[in-house]
Enzyme design. Sequence first.
Site, PDB file in Angstrom:
ATOM      1  CE  LYS A 146       1.377   3.237   3.094  1.00  0.00           C
ATOM      2  NZ  LYS A 146       2.715   3.782   3.485  1.00  0.00           N
ATOM      3  CG  ASP A 158       1.736   6.699  -1.160  1.00  0.00           C
ATOM      4  OD1 ASP A 158       1.299   6.525  -2.325  1.00  0.00           O
ATOM      5  OD2 ASP A 158       2.566   7.587  -0.877  1.00  0.00           O
TER       6      ASP A 158
END
Length: 231
Positions: A137, A155
Amino acid sequence: MSKLVKHKTADTPPSRRLPNRNVMVFFDKLAATIDEPVTELEYSSNFELLIAVILSAQATDISVNIATRKLFAVANTPEAIYALGEDGLKEYIKTIGLFNSKAKNVIKTCKDLIDKHNSQVPDNRKDLEALAGVGRKTANVVLNTAFGHPTMAVDTHIFRVSNRTGLATGRTVLAVEKKLLERVPEKYILDAHHYLILHGRYTCQARTPKCGECPVYEECMFKDKQKFAEL
C-alpha cells in the site's frame, strides 16, 4: 496508513455490485464535490512523501503532519535523517503511534536509499517494497502520488467505501485493489485513490456514514443508506 490486511471488515460486508453504467456517474459526482483530490500529508519532495507515508501507518495524517513539520525543517534528505540516528529521530516522531519501530525502519530506509539508490526514491514497486517499512500500500501511494502511476492504494477507508457502495467488493485488500483497477474509468484512475479516501474520511464514515449528505447516494448500493440518511 497500514500495510495490507487480509481480513474482512466487521462493519462493512460487501454490498451488491454497482452496475457498470453507474461507475462513471459515481466518479463524476465525487469529482464535482471534491475540489482537490490530493493527499492530506504535507511534503515537498518524493523523499518527504515516502517518509510521511511510512510514518502514517496506524496514525492520522494530522498527527504525522505535526511531527514532520518539525522534522523536515531540520532534516529532509536521507543523509540528514540518517545522521539523526534512531534516538534523534524518535525525538521528532514520538507523538506518533509505533514510533520506535518506525524510527528503526526510517533509518534503515535512509541507509538503503543512500547506498543503493543514490539517495533517490525508486520509481518501481520492487525497489520500493524492499525498503524497510514499505509494503504494497505504501508503495502504491508513492508510485501514484510521486510518479503518476495508475496504482490503487487501498487503506481502511477505501476498503470500506468500495465494499459499502458496491464499487469494488472483496474480502481482502488485494481483491478490492484489483477490482478497482478494473472498474475505475481511465479518466479518473490517477485520482481515484484520493477521491475515495477523502469520501471515506469525511462522508462515508465507518460508524455513522453521512448518507444524507452523500453526493453518490443515488448510485450507492449500501442497503442501509436510507436509514442513515434519516438520522
